[in-house]
Design an enzyme around this catalytic site. Structure first.
Site, PDB file in Angstrom:
ATOM      1  N   ARG A 104       0.848  -1.195   0.000  1.00  0.00           N
ATOM      2  CA  ARG A 104       0.000   0.000   0.000  1.00  0.00           C
ATOM      3  C   ARG A 104       0.885   1.248   0.000  1.00  0.00           C
ATOM      4  O   ARG A 104       1.724   1.418   0.887  1.00  0.00           O
ATOM      5  CB  ARG A 104      -0.882  -0.019   1.246  1.00  0.00           C
ATOM      6  CG  ARG A 104      -1.974   1.033   1.225  1.00  0.00           C
ATOM      7  CD  ARG A 104      -2.657   1.060   2.565  1.00  0.00           C
ATOM      8  NE  ARG A 104      -3.460  -0.134   2.761  1.00  0.00           N
ATOM      9  CZ  ARG A 104      -4.785  -0.160   2.667  1.00  0.00           C
ATOM     10  NH1 ARG A 104      -5.447   0.930   2.397  1.00  0.00           N
ATOM     11  NH2 ARG A 104      -5.451  -1.269   2.863  1.00  0.00           N
ATOM     12  N   THR A 108      -0.798   7.635  -1.082  1.00  0.00           N
ATOM     13  CA  THR A 108      -2.118   7.550  -1.728  1.00  0.00           C
ATOM     14  C   THR A 108      -2.984   6.471  -1.086  1.00  0.00           C
ATOM     15  O   THR A 108      -4.190   6.424  -1.315  1.00  0.00           O
ATOM     16  CB  THR A 108      -1.955   7.198  -3.223  1.00  0.00           C
ATOM     17  OG1 THR A 108      -1.406   5.871  -3.307  1.00  0.00           O
ATOM     18  CG2 THR A 108      -1.061   8.175  -3.941  1.00  0.00           C
ATOM     19  N   ASP A 200      -4.216 -10.076  12.984  1.00  0.00           N
ATOM     20  CA  ASP A 200      -3.444 -10.005  11.743  1.00  0.00           C
ATOM     21  C   ASP A 200      -3.143 -11.428  11.273  1.00  0.00           C
ATOM     22  O   ASP A 200      -2.376 -12.168  11.908  1.00  0.00           O
ATOM     23  CB  ASP A 200      -2.138  -9.241  11.992  1.00  0.00           C
ATOM     24  CG  ASP A 200      -1.382  -8.999  10.689  1.00  0.00           C
ATOM     25  OD1 ASP A 200      -1.203  -7.834  10.313  1.00  0.00           O
ATOM     26  OD2 ASP A 200      -0.986 -10.001  10.029  1.00  0.00           O
ATOM     27  N   ASP A 203       0.637 -12.293  10.673  1.00  0.00           N
ATOM     28  CA  ASP A 203       1.389 -12.440  11.935  1.00  0.00           C
ATOM     29  C   ASP A 203       1.028 -13.736  12.640  1.00  0.00           C
ATOM     30  O   ASP A 203       1.899 -14.422  13.178  1.00  0.00           O
ATOM     31  CB  ASP A 203       1.117 -11.255  12.864  1.00  0.00           C
ATOM     32  CG  ASP A 203       1.879 -10.013  12.448  1.00  0.00           C
ATOM     33  OD1 ASP A 203       2.809 -10.135  11.623  1.00  0.00           O
ATOM     34  OD2 ASP A 203       1.556  -8.922  12.946  1.00  0.00           O
TER      35      ASP A 203
END
Ligand code: URA
Length: 209
Positions: A104, A108, A200, A203
């Site tokens: 990502r 933006t 997550d 993880d």
């Protein structure tokens, strides 16, 4: 319009509860994700075409069905998607595996490809794109864009847990791609995590923090 299938199979739901549990350690988490991916693959392959062949049984010749040579490609979105691959390969061992990695952009917030490696015959394969979590939908949309750009026309998306927001973003962007989910959760929180979710996924699969 894309169909959204939420699997209510008791085994999938039971295992998913243990996957969510904060007390489930890395080894067990990985094993459970693997098992749920196998169970989901069983459901997701229901519509594979068959062809009739003759087989010699110890008693006589019989007409019976085999898969009609459909070529399958599994595409995990890096990195958490990798945790679902082996489970699918248990049932479809001849499938080829491609990989798509996206990051990502911090400014933006848009996802960008950093790694794409796919089987060479993309346009002939039916693809199952996998990621345990469909959260905002941005990554999943971009991964499927990436596959389509390279010629894929037959794609399914499979995840463990989805947020309604992500499902809407994804199905609006790809109305031709059916979505297969083990559970539809309540919402996203301010950090883009699914609530209640499982934390997550990367993880928990790989033991990182
Ligand atoms: N990715 C995760 O691993 N978990 C979430 O809840 C959302 C995105």
């Amino acid at each position: 319009m894309a169909k959204v299938h939420v699997f209510d199979h008791p085994l999938i739901q039971h295992k998913l509860t243990h996957i969510r549990d904060i007390n489930t350690g890395t080894k067990e988490f990985r094993e459970l994700v693997d098992e749920v991916a196998t169970l989901m693959a069983y459901e997701i392959t229901r519509d594979l075409p068959l062809q009739e062949v003759e087989v010699e049984t110890p008693v006589q010749t019989a007409k019976s069905n085999v898969l009609a040579g459909k070529k399958i490609g599994i595409v995990p979105i890096l990195r958490a998607g990798i945790g679902m691959v082996e489970g699918i390969l248990n049932l479809i061992p001849a499938a080829k595996v491609g990989h798509i990695g996206l990051f990502r952009d911090p400014e933006t917030l848009q996802p960008h490809e950093y790694f794409v490696k796919l089987p060479s015959d993309v346009s002939e394969r039916e693809f199952i794109v996998v990621d345990p979590m469909l959260a905002t939908g941005g990554t999943a949309v971009e991964a499927v864009n990436s596959l389509k750009k390279r010629g894929a026309t037959n794609i399914k998306f499979m995840c463990l847990i989805a947020a309604p927001e992500g499902v809407k973003v994804f199905t609006d962007a790809h109305p031709d791609v059916d979505v297969f989910i083990a559970a539809m959760d309540e919402k996203l929180n301010d950090h883009g995590y699914i609530v209640p979710g499982l934390g997550d996924a990367g993880d928990r699969l790989f033991g990182t923090k």
